[in-house]
Design an enzyme around this catalytic site. Structure first.
Site, PDB file in Angstrom:
ATOM      1  N   ASP A 178       0.875  -1.168   0.000  1.00 15.73           N
ATOM      2  CA  ASP A 178       0.000   0.000   0.000  1.00 15.73           C
ATOM      3  C   ASP A 178       0.916   1.224   0.000  1.00 15.73           C
ATOM      4  O   ASP A 178       2.142   1.110   0.091  1.00 15.73           O
ATOM      5  CB  ASP A 178      -0.975  -0.016   1.188  1.00 15.73           C
ATOM      6  CG  ASP A 178      -2.198   0.867   0.897  1.00 15.73           C
ATOM      7  OD1 ASP A 178      -2.156   1.684  -0.039  1.00 15.73           O
ATOM      8  OD2 ASP A 178      -3.214   0.738   1.607  1.00 15.73           O
TER       9      ASP A 178
HETATM   10  C1  NOJ Z   1      -4.031   3.943   0.168  1.00 14.31           C
HETATM   11  C2  NOJ Z   1      -5.233   3.070   0.290  1.00 14.31           C
HETATM   12  O1  NOJ Z   1      -5.187   2.344   1.502  1.00 14.31           O
HETATM   13  C3  NOJ Z   1      -5.381   2.102  -0.848  1.00 14.31           C
HETATM   14  O2  NOJ Z   1      -6.615   1.439  -0.720  1.00 14.31           O
HETATM   15  C4  NOJ Z   1      -5.273   2.805  -2.164  1.00 14.31           C
HETATM   16  O3  NOJ Z   1      -5.446   1.903  -3.228  1.00 14.31           O
HETATM   17  C5  NOJ Z   1      -3.904   3.475  -2.242  1.00 14.31           C
HETATM   18  N1  NOJ Z   1      -3.812   4.455  -1.166  1.00 14.31           N
HETATM   19  C6  NOJ Z   1      -3.665   4.149  -3.578  1.00 14.31           C
HETATM   20  O4  NOJ Z   1      -4.447   5.258  -3.711  1.00 14.31           O
END
Ligand code: NOJ
Length: 763
Positions: free
Chosen positions: A295
C-alpha cells in the site's frame, strides 16, 4: 546504440508482438508461451532494470496518499526514461497515459511498458453505489455488471489496473472504510469479491476493455482497534482463517492477478512483511501467480512501525516476505541492487517478483500493444453513456434498504399528496457520488430533489426547504469537516413547510467525505444540527419519511422510535435521486438487506451477527453474570440481513432431505415462501447454520446460502438449497479446514434473527 543491440530490441519486439494466447483467469495455471517470453526478457535485464519493474510512483498532479518528500517531477521523468519505473498510479486519461507510456518506450533500453493503476472503487466516471451499498442488493451479479462498466470506462481512459475490490470484512462502524467493502459477513463478502474480480477482468484479461483487479487490503485491515484507521490489529489464526481470509481466497480463485498489502500490523508483524500471509498462504497454499503491491509507502512505514532501521532494511524485509512492488515507498530502487550484491537478498527473489509483474503485463497484452488502452475516441464514446447510467440507476435502487414503514406511509403518491422535501442533502448533487469517486464530475449526481421532480406528475405538489447548513467550508482533503452546530437559519422555514404538507421526506445522513480512508469517527450519531432538525420536523408532522445518505451504519435509535418510515439510501452514485424516487413512489419495490448490523449506540461496537456464544451468553434476562451491558441490549437495532418490502412474505414448510448425513453427502434444504401482500416483490431468502460443538468455538449463526426470488402478490415458491460438507467446514483446532461431526442448527428466514429452525447431524 550498437547494431547488435538494435537487432536484439527489434527481435524482442517481434517476439513480444505475437498475440499471447487468451489468458486463463486461473491462478493455478501458467501459460507456457508467456513464461518463455518472460524468461527471455529476464535474461536480458540488468539488476537496475529488474528493480525498476518493482517500483511504482504516483503522478504528482493527483495524490491519494501523503505527498512524497523530496520527489521532483524531473527525477520522476528521468527514472521513467531509464526504465526504473515499472508502474504509475494516478495517471489517467488516454492522452496522459499515452504520453507517459511513450517516455518509457522511447527512452528505456528494453522498452518494457508501464502498467497504470488507479482507485476505481465504485465507478470511473459513471458512479455506482458505494460498495457497502451495492452489497445491500445481495446480488453479486449486479456488482459484476457495475465493475464491468467501471472496467470499460477505465480501460477507455488508458488504465490497466484498478485497486479494487476492497474485500476487508469489517465489524466496526467507527472505521471510515466500512463504506468500501461488502460488510461484516465472510460468505456474502466472498461472493461480492469474486463477482467484482470477474467484472473487472472479464473472461480475457488481454481484451482492451478489461483491467487487472487488485484485492485489498491483505489482510485484517477491517479489524483495526477501535476502528481508528491504520491502527493495530491483533487477531488469532482462527479469526484470520475463518472470517478474514475467505473473501481474499474467493477473489484469488476468481483469478485476481494482483493483491495489495494492508497498512496494519497483525500481532507485531506489519502485513507488508508478513511472510505467513504472503508466502505461506497467498503464494503457497493458494497458488497465487500474480504480484503483490504494497500500500502507499507501507514499505517506508516499516521504519515508523519500528521494525526496520532504514529503507534498506525495509526493502529487504518486504521483498523477502513476498511484497513484489513498492508503491510510493522509495525503498526498492535505492536498495535492492546493493542488497543483492551484498548477498542479503537472493537474486532469485528479485527474479520471482519481476516475473510476477511481467506476467501481468503480458496477460494484459501490453507487450502486443502498449497503447491499446490509450484511445481518445473510445474515451469520448464509452464513458458516461446512457447505457452505463441505466445500470447505475438499477444498482442505485437495488442497493436501497427499507428499514421501517409503519402504517404503510410509503410508497408515496405521485399526485394529490402535498410533499415537503427537507434537508440540504436532498438537493446535493455531489455527496451521492461517494467517497472514492475516481473521475466523477463534481456535482454530477441526480439529487433526490431532481429525482422526485422527474417522478411526480405535478411539480407543484413538491415543496423543498433546505433547512440549516450541514457543513461549512467543505473540501475533499481538508479535514476535519466542520459541522454547523450554531447557525440555525433555515430550521424555522423547514418546520413551516413541514407543517403544511401531507407528508415530509427528510434527507439526513453523512457527507461523503465523512467516510472513506482516514475518516474514522468515535460518534456515529447524526452530526451538526440534523437531530435537532429531525425532532423539530417530527413535532409538527407525524408523516415523516427519513431518507438516509451515509457510508457507515449510524446510531438511529431515536429515529427508529419516533419516525414511521426510514429508507437507507447510502451514497448511491450518479443516479442516486432517480433510484431513491423509484423506491419512494413504488416504481420499484425495495428488496435490499443490510450487509452490516446497525448498532443501538457506538458503545456496542464492534457488533456483528456471527459472534461467539461466550461461556456466559445473555439469554435476554440481563442476568448480572451474563455477557451483557447494563445500559443497552446486546442486539443490533437493525440486524444483518434485515430489510423490508412494500409487500410481506411468509415462510413455511422448512424441510431437509435427511436429518443425518455422512461426510461426503449433501443435505437438501427446501422452504416455501409466499408473498402475502398486495404487490409483487422480491425477497432474499437466507440460510444460516450453527455448528453446536466444535474443536474450537463456532459462531452462533453463519450465513451459508441465500437466494433472491421474485413473487407476484399471492404467489409462492419452493426455494431449494444444497449444503455440502465443504459448507460446514471451518479452520479448527487441528489447523485444517474440515467439517467436524456433530449436530447443527439450521434456519431459513428473512434476516439473521428471524426464520424457521430445524437441525441435522453430520455423522
Ligand atoms: C491507500 C489506500 O489504503 C489504498 O486502498 C489505495 O489503493 C492506495 N492508497 C492508492 O491510492
Amino acid at each position: 546504440m550498437t547494431r547488435k543491440l538494435l537487432l536484439l530490441i527489434v527481435l524482442g519486439y517481434a517476439l513480444f508482438s505475437c498475440k499471447p494466447e487468451s489468458v486463463s483467469n486461473s491462478n493455478s495455471q501458467l501459460n507456457p508461451e508467456i513464461e518463455t517470453k518472460i524468461s527471455d526478457l529476464l535474461s536480458q535485464m540488468t539488476l537496475d532494470e529488474k528493480m525498476g519493474q518493482l517500483n511504482q510512483y504516483t503522478s504528482q498532479w493527483e495524490m491519494t496518499g501523503p505527498a512524497p518528500q523530496g520527489a521532483s517531477q524531473q527525477h520522476l521523468l528521468d527514472q521513467i526514461k531509464s526504465g526504473l519505473v515499472g508502474s504509475m498510479l494516478n495517471v489517467t486519461g488516454a492522452e496522459a497515459t499515452r504520453k507517459t507510456q511513450t517516455l518509457a518506450l522511447e527512452n528505456s533500453r528494453l522498452k518494457i511498458p508501464m502498467i497504470f493503476g488507479y482507485d476505481v472503487i465504485h465507478g470511473y466516471q459513471t458512479m455506482f453505489p458505494i460498495p457497502l451499498a451495492e452489497a445491500s442488493s445481495w446480488e453479486p451479479e449486479l456488482a459484476r455488471r457495475s465493475s464491468r462498466v467501471a472496467a470499460i470506462e477505465s480501460a477507455a481512459a488508458g488504465l490497466h489496473w484498478t485497486f479494487a475490490p476492497m474485500v476487508d470484512v469489517s465489524r466496526d462502524a467507527r472505521w471510515g472504510r466500512v463504506m468500501e467493502g461488502s460488510g461484516e459477513d465472510p460468505y456474502l463478502g466472498s461472493l461480492f469479491a469474486a463477482a467484482r474480480v470477474k467484472g473487472f477482468q472479464g473472461d480475457d484479461l488481454s481484451a482492451n476493455n478489461t483491467i487487472a483487479a487488485c484485492v485489498k487490503h491483505f489482510a485484517a485491515y477491517g479489524f483495526i482497534e477501535a476502528g481508528r484507521d491504520y491502527n493495530t490489529v491483533d487477531i488469532s489464526e482462527n479469526t484470520l482463517r475463518n472470517v478474514i481470509l475467505p473473501p481474499f481466497k474467493a477473489a484469488a480463485d476468481a483469478g485476481a492477478v494482483t493483491f495489495m498489502n494492508a497498512f496494519n500490523e497483525i500481532g507485531g508483524t506489519p502485513s507488508t512483511i508478513n511472510t505467513h500471509l504472503l508466502r505461506d498462504i497467498l503464494k503457497g497454499e493458494w497458488g497465487f501467480n500474480g504480484f503483490v503491491v504494497s500500500d502507499w509507502n507501507s514499505i517506508g512505514e516499516l521504519l515508523i512501525h519500528g521494525v526496520a532501521a532504514d529503507t534498506k532494511d525495509a526493502a529487504k524485509l518486504a521483498i523477502k516476505a513476498g511484497s513484489d512492488m513498492d508503491m510510493e515507498g522509495y525503498c526498492f530502487v535505492p536498495n535492492l541492487k546493493t542488497l543483492v550484491e551484498e548477498k542479503a537478498v537472493d537474486l532469485s527473489l528479485i527474479d520471482d517478483a519481476v516475473r510476477r509483474v511481467l506476467r501481468v503485463k503480458f496477460q494484459l497484452g501490453l507487450f502486443d500493444d502498449p497503447y491499446k488502452y490509450c484511445d481518445e475516441n473510445k474515451e469520448k464514446t464509452l464513458i458516461l453513456t446512457p447505457e452505463n447510467l441505466q445500470i447505475a440507476r438499477e444498482a442505485a435502487r437495488k442497493s436501497i434498504v427499507l428499514l421501517k414503514n409503519e402504517g404503510r406511509l410509503l410508497p408515496l403518491r405521485k399526485e394529490g399528496q402535498k410533499i415537503a422535501l427537507i434537508g440540504e442533502l436532498a438537493a446535493d448533487k455531489d455527496v451521492p457520488l461517494g467517497s472514492w469517486r475516481a473521475k466523477a464530475i463534481t456535482s454530477s449526481a441526480i439529487s433526490l430533489l431532481e429525482g422526485m421532480q422527474h417522478a411526480m406528475a405535478s411539480p407543484t405538489d413538491l415543496i423543498f426547504a433546505k433547512g440549516p447548513v450541514f457543513i461549512s467550508g467543505q473540501s475533499k482533503f481538508n479535514l476535519p469537516l466542520e459541522f454547523n452546530t450554531t447557525d440555525r437559519t433555515g430550521i424555522a422555514e423547514a418546520v413551516k413547510v413541514a407543517r403544511n404538507a401531507d407528508v415530509v421526506v427528510l434527507a439526513l445522513g453523512e457527507n461523503c467525505f465523512q467516510t472513506g480512508e482516514g475518516r474514522s469517527q468515535t460518534d456515529i450519531k447524526l452530526k451538526g444540527l440534523q437531530q435537532e432538525l429531525l425532532e423539530a420536523i417530527c413535532a409538527v408532522n407525524k408523516n415523516v419519511v427519513v431518507v438516509l445518505m451515509n457510508g457507515r451504519p449510524l446510531d438511529l435509535s431515536w429515529m427508529a422510535e419516533n419516525v414511521p418510515s426510514i429508507v437507507e439510501a447510502w451514497h448511491l452514485g450518479s443516479e442516486s435521486g432517480n433510484g431513491i424516487a423509484d423506491v419512494l413512489f413504488g416504481d420499484y419495490n425495495p428488496a435490499g438487506k443490510l450487509p452490516v448490523s446497525f448498532p443501538r449506540n457506538v458503545g456496542q461496537l464492534p457488533l456483528y451477527y456471527n459472534h461467539k456464544s461466550t461461556g456466559r451468553p445473555n439469554n435476554g434476562d440481563n442476568n448480572v453474570f451474563s455477557s451483557h451491558f447494563t445500559d443497552a441490549s446486546n442486539d443490533a437495532l437493525f440486524p444483518f440481513g434485515y430489510g423490508l418490502s412494500y409487500t410481506t412474505f411468509a415462510y413455511s414448510d422448512l424441510k431437509l432431505s435427511s436429518s443425518e448425513i455422512s461426510k461426503g453427502e449433501k443435505v437438501q434444504v427446501s422452504v416455501t415462501v409466499k408473498n402475502t401482500g398486495l404487490v409483487a416483490g422480491q425477497e432474499v431468502v437466507q440460510l444460516y447454520i450453527r455448528d453446536l460443538v466444535g474443536s474450537t468455538t463456532r459462531p452462533v449463526k453463519e450465513l451459508k446460502a441465500f437466494e433472491k426470488i421474485s413473487l407476484e402478490a399471492g404467489g409462492s415458491q419452493v426455494v431449494n438449497f444444497e449444503l455440502t460438507e465443504n459448507d460446514l467446514a471451518f479452520w479448527g483446532a487441528d489447523n485444517q479446514f474440515r467439517a467436524e461431526s456433530g449436530d447443527f442448527n439450521l434456519w431459513v428466514g428473512p434476516n439473521s434473527v428471524e426464520g424457521l429452525k430445524t437441525s441435522f447431524k453430520l455423522k
